[in-house]
Design an enzyme around this catalytic site. Structure first.
Site, mmCIF file in Angstrom:
data_model
loop_
_atom_site.group_PDB
_atom_site.id
_atom_site.type_symbol
_atom_site.label_atom_id
_atom_site.label_comp_id
_atom_site.label_asym_id
_atom_site.label_seq_id
_atom_site.Cartn_x
_atom_site.Cartn_y
_atom_site.Cartn_z
ATOM 1 C CB CYS A 335 -0.991 0.004 1.153
ATOM 2 S SG CYS A 335 -0.478 -0.881 2.613
ATOM 3 N NE ARG A 364 1.882 -9.942 4.454
ATOM 4 C CZ ARG A 364 0.572 -9.877 4.210
ATOM 5 N NH1 ARG A 364 -0.241 -10.760 4.765
ATOM 6 N NH2 ARG A 364 0.090 -8.929 3.437
ATOM 7 C CD GLN A 382 -0.370 -9.197 -0.573
ATOM 8 O OE1 GLN A 382 0.157 -8.097 -0.524
ATOM 9 N NE2 GLN A 382 -1.275 -9.591 0.312
ATOM 10 C CG ASP A 384 -2.097 -5.461 -2.736
ATOM 11 O OD1 ASP A 384 -3.316 -5.369 -2.544
ATOM 12 O OD2 ASP A 384 -1.234 -5.106 -1.908
ATOM 13 C CG HIS A 386 -3.622 -0.307 -2.256
ATOM 14 N ND1 HIS A 386 -2.544 -1.046 -2.654
ATOM 15 C CD2 HIS A 386 -3.889 -0.686 -0.980
ATOM 16 C CE1 HIS A 386 -2.168 -1.836 -1.665
ATOM 17 N NE2 HIS A 386 -2.963 -1.644 -0.634
ATOM 18 C CE LYS A 465 -9.101 -9.961 7.512
ATOM 19 N NZ LYS A 465 -7.903 -10.724 7.271
ATOM 20 C CG HIS A 511 -5.775 -1.940 1.843
ATOM 21 N ND1 HIS A 511 -4.438 -1.709 2.045
ATOM 22 C CD2 HIS A 511 -6.418 -0.992 2.564
ATOM 23 C CE1 HIS A 511 -4.277 -0.692 2.869
ATOM 24 N NE2 HIS A 511 -5.454 -0.234 3.203
#
Length: 636
Positions: A335, A364, A382, A384, A386, A465, A511
RNA sequence: GCCCACGUAGCUCAGUAGGUAGAGCACUUCCUUGGUAAGGAAGAGGUUCACCGGUUCGAUCCCGGUCGUGGGCUCCA
C-alpha cells in the site's frame, strides 16, 4: 406440574402421563429401524430418548444418518474416548470434547503427552466400551452440587466451565464409571458407535489461547457404519494424491528447500510458466476493469512504516535491513508506494476512482510452525490493488470487486465462502471510521445477497475486511481474496482530492486482492485440478511422440508448426516404445498426446489422443490447431 | 512460537542385539525400431544414513541439542 401431556408424534396426537420418555412414546407405535434412532426432539429441542418429558408438543426422532444424529453420535464417541482415557490414565484431567466434521476430538490435560502406542490402547479400550453397550445416563444437578462433584474428582477444568455457565442447573452424563458435564443429548448406549478410528494427537491450547496451558487433543473419525468410515478414509487417501506438495514434485513445478530457506518457493520452469500464465491473465483482467499497473520498491524507509502504523502494529511480521546507515523495512504489503503515487500530484474528484494494481512481492516473517507448502510461505506475490475513491463511490467499488472475484472464481471453477471480519483489538483509527467502513462492506454483501459469516475482531489493523476462502484437497480453508476498507491510511498520509466545491477532501482507500497470494492460489489450484490443468493453463499442452526414429523428421516439423501456432509443445523422440511415452505423458497429465508413425506420415495427419480418453483421433494439423485454439479460448 | 511424529541415493521407500547401507523408478551406455499405461542388459550414483554434541572399542540405529518437514494449536494472503 400437569399430570398428562399431549404429544404430537407421527401424525398422531396422544395423551401421555407427564414424565413419559420418548422411548415410551415410540414404543406405542411401530417405528421402523428402531436401532437407527439416537435421540429425539421435543418442540425442536433435542433430548435423550430416556429424558422424561414434562411439556406438551411435537415429538420428532433423530436418526443417526441425519446431520443432528451424526453430531450426537460423534459427540458421544468423544465421551467414550474420554472414558477410555480416564480408565487408562486416571491422572489426566478432561476438558472439552465436541463433535466436528467427520468425527470428534477431546482435549486432555496430561502430565506426559500421548504416544502413538497410547492411541492404540485407547482405541482398544474404546472398542471394549462400545461392545459392553453401556447406557448414557443423564443426571440434572444444581450448579453448586456439580461444582462440588468436579472439585472432589479433581476435574478443575469442568469446575471452570460450570463457573461460566449462567443457569441454575447443569446436566451430567455418565456411562460406566465416567461422568462428564454435558448439555447432551447422547446416544442411548455406547453400542450405537459402529465405526470409529482415532486419527491423530495434537497439541491445543486451553480455550484456544496461546497464553494458556497446552493440552493434548486426540482426533477421531466416527461414522454410522464401517462402510462409511472406510469411504471417509479412502477419500482422505485420494485427497493426499492431490496434495500440491506431492504434485509439485511430480510435475516438477516448484521446490522449497531447506538450504534456500523455509517458506521460500523456488519455481522450476513448468511452475514458473504456470505462474506467468495466471499473472498474465490477471494483468489483462485488471486492465479490462479500469485498473492501472504500478510497481513499488521492495524496501522502503522505516519512517514510512512508522507513519503507516505498520511498524507499531505489524513489526513482528516484518524483515528489516540497513543500507548506508538508514533503516529500511522490506515490504509486507504494497500500500505505501501506491499512496505515494497518489500523492505525487494534486488529484481532482474527476480522477477518482483511481485503481492501482501491482503484482507485488511481499515478505512476511510467519511463525515457523505455520509454514505449509505453497499455502503459507514467507515470500509471496499478491495480486494487490489499492482503490482511492470518494466516500460516495465506495459502495460501487466494493460491488465491482465482489463481482470481479465472482467472475474469476467462476473461470477457475472454485466454490468459496465469504466472511466479514470486524475490528481487532490491535488497530488504528476512530470508532466512527471503523463503523463507516464496516457498514460499507456489510451493505455491499447485502446488496448482492451474498451469504457470509461474521468474524468478530478478525479485521486488519487498519480496517475491516471481506475474506473469500477456498478449500484445499483435505478441505482446509485458505483465505485468498480479501477486500479491506480503510479510512485511516489516507488520513495518515494526508491524501486528498479537490472536490467540486473546490474543497480538499479525504479519499477512502480499499485494499483488495482477488487471487490473494499467487503462491497460495496456485497451491489450491493445483489441488483443485489435481494437477490436470485446463488447456489454457497447462505448462505443457501437447507432446509429439514418435513411434520409431523413422518418424523423427516429420515430428520435428510438426513441433515447429505447433510452436508457430502458440502451442506449448514438447517432442518425445526418445528411443522408447509408444506405450512408454503414452504412459509418461498420462502421468504428467499432458492435455494432448500427438502420435506420429508411418500411417500419419503417409496421410500427412496426426494421431490426437486427448487427456482422459483412450482413443486416438486422426486429424490434419489445421484441424487440430483450430480445435486447440477454441479450447484455449473457452478456457476449458 | 507451542505439542506430537518424522528426516536413509534426484524420487518413493526398505534396513540393522549398535559392527563402516539396499530396492524400484529416474540417470548414463549398449542392445532393441517397437502403434497407444513400463522392451532388455550393463553402469554410475550416498563427501555414509539432516546437522552438532554425548554414551560406546565402535552409532544411521541409544541419549541430548539444533535445523527442517508433516499433522494440529495460535496466527494469517
Amino acid at each position: 406440574m400437569k399430570s398428562s401431556i399431549e404429544i404430537q408424534f407421527q401424525d398422531q396426537l396422544n395423551s401421555y402421563p407427564a414424565g413419559a420418555t420418548p422411548n415410551d412414546i415410540i414404543d406405542t407405535v411401530s417405528v421402523k429401524n428402531r436401532s437407527d434412532i439416537v435421540a429425539a426432539e421435543i418442540n425442536g429441542r433435542p433430548v435423550d430418548l430416556t429424558t422424561p418429558l414434562t411439556e406438551s408438543g411435537t415429538l420428532d426422532l433423530i436418526v443417526v444418518d441425519s446431520a443432528k444424529g451424526l453430531d450426537i453420535l460423534r459427540h458421544s464417541s468423544a465421551h467414550i474416548m474420554a472414558q477410555a482415557v480416564k480408565e487408562l490414565f486416571p491422572e489426566v484431567k478432561v476438558t472439552i470434547g465436541p463433535s466436528i466434521e467427520d468425527g470428534f476430538y477431546y482435549d486432555f490435560d496430561v502430565f506426559r503427552p500421548f504416544t502413538p502406542e497410547d492411541l492404540e490402547k485407547i482405541e482398544s479400550r474404546m472398542k471394549e466400551i462400545v461392545k459392553s453397550r453401556l447406557p448414557f445416563r443423564r443426571k440434572v444437578m444444581s450448579r453448586d452440587e456439580a461444582i462440588r462433584y468436579f472439585e472432589e474428582t479433581g476435574e478443575t477444568y469442568k469446575v471452570e466451565i460450570i463457573g461460566a455457565i449462567d443457569a441454575e442447573d447443569v446436566t451430567l452424563y455418565s456411562q460406566g464409571e465416567f461422568t462428564d458435564l454435558c448439555r447432551g443429548p447422547h446416544i442411548p448406549n455406547s453400542g450405537f458407535v459402529k465405526a470409529f478410528k482415532l486419527m491423530k494427537v495434537a497439541g491445543a491450547y486451553w480455550r484456544g489461547d496461546e497464553r494458556n496451558r497446552m493440552l493434548q487433543r486426540i482426533y477421531g473419525a466416527a461414522f454410522p457404519s464401517k462402510e462409511k468410515l472406510k469411504k471417509h478414509l479412502d477419500l482422505i487417501e485420494e485427497a493426499k494424491k492431490r496434495d500440491h506438495r506431492k504434485l509439485g514434485k511430480e510435475l516438477d513445478l516448484f521446490s522449497i528447500l531447506d538450504e534456500a530457506g523455509p517458506g521460500m518457493v523456488i519455481w522450476h520452469p513448468k511452475g514458473a510458466l504456470l505462474r506467468y500464465l495466471v499473472e498474465d491473465f490477471e494483468r489483462k483482467e485488471h486492465l479490462k476493469r479500469g485498473y492501472e499497473l504500478v510497481v513499488g520498491p521492495q524496501i522502503l524507509k522505516r519512517e514510512l512504516w512508522e507513519k503507516s502504523g505498520h511498524f507499531e502494529n505489524y513489526r513482528e511480521n516484518m524483515y528489516f535491513t540497513n543500507v548506508d546507515e538508514i533503516d529500511y523495512g522490506i515490504k509486507p504489503m504494497n500500500c505505501l508506494a501506491h499512496m505515494l503515487i497518489y500523492k505525487s500530484r494534486i488529484r481532482s474528484y474527476r480522477d477518482l476512482p483511481i485503481r492501482y494494481f501491482e503484482l507485488g512481492v511481499v515478505h512476511r516473517h510467519e511463525k515457523s510452525g505455520v509454514l505449509h507448502g505453497l499455502l503459507r510461505v514467507r515470500q509471496f506475490t499478491q495480486d494487490d490493488a489499492h482503490i482511492l475513491c470518494t466516500p460516495e463511490q465506495l459502495n460501487d467499488e466494493i460491488l465491482n470487486i465482489i463481482n470481479f472475484v465472482r467472475d474469476v472464481m467462476g473461470i477457475f471453477g472454485f466454490e468459496y465462502t465469504m466472511e466479514l471480519s470486524t475490528r481487532p483489538e490491535k488497530s488504528i483509527g476512530t470508532d466512527e471510521d471503523w463503523d463507516r467502513a464496516t457498514n460499507a462492506l456489510k451493505k455491499a454483501l447485502l446488496d448482492l445477497g451474498v451469504e457470509h459469516e461474521i468474524n468478530e475482531g478478525d479485521g486488519a489493523f487498519y480496517g475491516p475486511k471481506i475474506d473469500i476462502k477456498l478449500k484445499d484437497a483435505l478441505s482446509r480453508s485458505w483465505q485468498c481474496a480479501t477486500i479491506q476498507c480503510d479510512f485511516t491510511l489516507p488520513e495518515r498520509f494526508g491524501l486528498t482530492y479537490v472536490d467540486k466545491d473546490g474543497e480538499r477532501k479525504r479519499p477512502v482507500m480499499i485494499h483488495r486482492v482477488v487471487l490473494g497470494a499467487i503462491e497460495r492460489f496456485l497451491g489450491v489450484l493445483i489441488e483443485h485440478y489435481a494437477g490436470a490443468f485446463p488447456l489454457w493453463l497447462a505448462p505443457v499442452q501437447a507432446v509429439v511422440m514418435t513411434i520409431t526414429d523413422r518418424h523423427d523428421a516429420y515430428a520435428r516439423d510438426l513441433k515447429q508448426r505447433l510452436d508457430e501456432n502458440n502451442v506449448r509443445v514438447e517432442l518425445d523422440d526418445r528411443n522408447e516404445k509408444i506405450g512408454f511415452k503414452i504412459r509418461e505423458a498420462r502421468n504428467r497429465k499432458i492435455p494432448y498426446m500427438l502420435v506420429v508413425g508411418d500411417k500419419e506420415i503417409e496421410e500427412n495427419r496426426i494421431g490426437v489422443r486427448k487427456r482422459g480418453q483412450d482413443n486416438t483421433v486422426s486429424m490434419t494439423v489445421d484441424e487440430f490447431v483450430s480445435q486447440f485454439d477454441n479450447e484455449v479460448k473457452s478456457r476449458l
